[in-house]
Write a protein that holds these residues in place. Structure first.
Motif, short mmCIF file in Angstrom:
data_model
loop_
_atom_site.label_atom_id
_atom_site.label_comp_id
_atom_site.label_asym_id
_atom_site.label_seq_id
_atom_site.Cartn_x
_atom_site.Cartn_y
_atom_site.Cartn_z
N ASP A 1 0.93 -0.31 -0.05
CA ASP A 1 0.56 -0.60 0.36
C ASP A 1 0.36 1.51 0.31
OD1 ASP A 1 -2.03 -2.03 0.25
OD2 ASP A 1 -2.65 -1.49 1.70
N HIS B 1 2.47 1.92 -3.57
CA HIS B 1 1.18 2.25 -4.58
C HIS B 1 1.14 3.61 -4.25
CE1 HIS B 1 -2.06 2.55 -6.88
NE2 HIS B 1 -2.34 3.03 -5.99
N GLU B 2 1.03 3.65 -2.44
CA GLU B 2 0.87 5.45 -3.10
C GLU B 2 1.76 6.84 -3.08
OE1 GLU B 2 -1.13 6.80 1.07
OE2 GLU B 2 -1.68 4.45 1.00
N LEU C 1 4.27 9.03 3.88
CA LEU C 1 3.33 7.85 3.69
C LEU C 1 3.01 6.86 5.16
CD1 LEU C 1 3.97 7.33 -0.12
CD2 LEU C 1 1.55 8.84 1.66
N HIS D 1 0.24 7.43 8.03
CA HIS D 1 -0.49 6.65 7.80
C HIS D 1 -1.01 6.18 10.05
CE1 HIS D 1 -2.19 1.69 8.08
NE2 HIS D 1 -0.86 1.46 8.90
#
Length: 191
Positions: free
Chosen positions: A37, A40-41, A68, A72
């Motif tokens: 994730d 991908h971000e 990121l 999160h």
């Protein structure tokens, strides 16, 4: 002419994709983080950025992923202590050279430029064409209108000269270090 999305895809594949394995391994250390994730971000963020002006793609990739991960954890509001320690320790190390490495490299370049400038003209031209510009021996001979044998001999001459320059500079540095007063001895004589 390529479209902007094609250029971006090529840039990501060339400059970012080779570092993905290292970044992914670093991300696995964080608790409650899905590396897929975050990766991908990160690709989405980097594709939307001014990627053409990024000078250190790996460091940029690391920074985006680190940010990121922090986002999160902010959203989760519960941060495992080990993950917080990893973020603070900055385990996703930045590959940018240190200030000392930059200064050292610049000094090395200045030394090399001065040494090359001392070479005779033809010898210097051949060295620059062969080593700096990457021309083949044949291309170099054709450009300078000389035989390949001359190119070979002049390049060897340049390399011998430059190795002597390096050897002499190291000798000078050693002499300077040896001429310094030794503080260890002066401390022994103190009461």
């Amino acid at each position: 002419m390529l479209h902007t999305t094609d250029e971006c895809s090529i840039w990501l594949a060339t400059h970012i994709l080779p570092h993905e394995g290292h970044i992914r391994a670093g991300l696995r250390r964080y608790a409650n983080i899905e590396a897929d994730d975050i990766i991908h971000e990160a690709y989405v963020v980097m594709a939307q950025a001014q990627w053409s002006s990024i000078t250190n793609p790996r460091a940029y990739f690391v920074s985006v992923c680190r940010n990121l991960v922090m986002q999160h954890y902010r959203r989760a509001r519960v941060v495992p202590v080990t993950s917080l320690a990893l973020i603070q320790a900055d385990t996703l190390a930045d590959a940018a050279p240190s200030a000392e490495q930059v200064v050292s490299a610049r000094q090395e370049m200045r030394f090399l430029e001065k040494a090359i400038a001392k070479l005779p003209a033809r010898c210097r031209d051949i060295f620059v064409l062969r080593r700096a510009r990457g021309l083949t021996q044949k291309e170099c001979a054709a450009q300078l209108n000389v035989s390949e044998n001359i190119v070979e001999k002049q390049l060897a001459r340049a390399l011998v000269f430059l190795s002597r320059e390096y050897a002499q500079s190291e000798r000078k540095m050693t002499v300077e270090v040896e001429q310094r007063p030794r503080l260890v001895h002066s401390r022994k004589h103190q009461p």
